[in-house]
Design an enzyme around this catalytic site. Structure first.
Site, mmCIF file in Angstrom:
data_model
loop_
_atom_site.group_PDB
_atom_site.id
_atom_site.type_symbol
_atom_site.label_atom_id
_atom_site.label_comp_id
_atom_site.label_asym_id
_atom_site.label_seq_id
_atom_site.Cartn_x
_atom_site.Cartn_y
_atom_site.Cartn_z
ATOM 1 N N HIS A 58 36.720 46.601 42.120
ATOM 2 C CA HIS A 58 35.412 45.951 42.142
ATOM 3 C C HIS A 58 34.241 46.930 42.191
ATOM 4 C CE1 HIS A 58 37.967 42.499 42.610
ATOM 5 N NE2 HIS A 58 36.932 41.792 42.181
ATOM 6 N N TRP B 16 41.932 40.754 33.605
ATOM 7 C CA TRP B 16 41.301 41.144 34.866
ATOM 8 C C TRP B 16 41.954 40.408 36.030
ATOM 9 C CZ3 TRP B 16 38.494 44.687 37.156
ATOM 10 C CH2 TRP B 16 37.843 44.398 38.346
#
Length: 109
Positions: free
Chosen positions: A22, A79
């Site tokens: 992230h 993802w």
């Protein structure tokens, strides 16, 4: 505009990996989030409980359609495939949820 909050567990051995992922979210994933009318998106981590809290604002008119568009995107699917093994969904989540949706009980602008 609709505010959305949700929660999920994070596997303790995956915290560093989740933070690394992230810190550099794939650009096409970010573009898809924006294309699906999501703004002001944040994820917070609470340790040592290892809970992730997600908050975003939805600015579209058909949330279900926008979420289906996101789910159909191959890059977003890739993802999710790297992020989901880090996560530990709550046993109390509703049928069909990965992140457990939360009820907003207070807001102040």
């Amino acid at each position: 505009m609709e505010r959305k909050g949700s929660v999920i567990g994070l596997n303790a051995e995956k915290i560093a990996e989740y933070k690394r992922l992230h810190a550099a979210v794939w650009p096409d994933v970010l573009k898809m989030i924006s294309a699906c009318n999501i703004r002001n998106y944040s994820i917070f981590l609470k340790e040592p409980e290892n809970l992730l809290f997600s908050y975003f604002e939805y600015h579209g008119s058909d949330f279900a359609a926008d979420m289906a568009k996101m789910a159909a995107d191959p890059t977003t699917q890739d993802w999710w495939a790297v992020c989901m093994p880090c996560q530990n969904p709550l046993s109390t989540r509703k049928e069909g949820e990965w992140w457990a949706e939360m009820e907003e009980v207070f807001h102040h602008d």
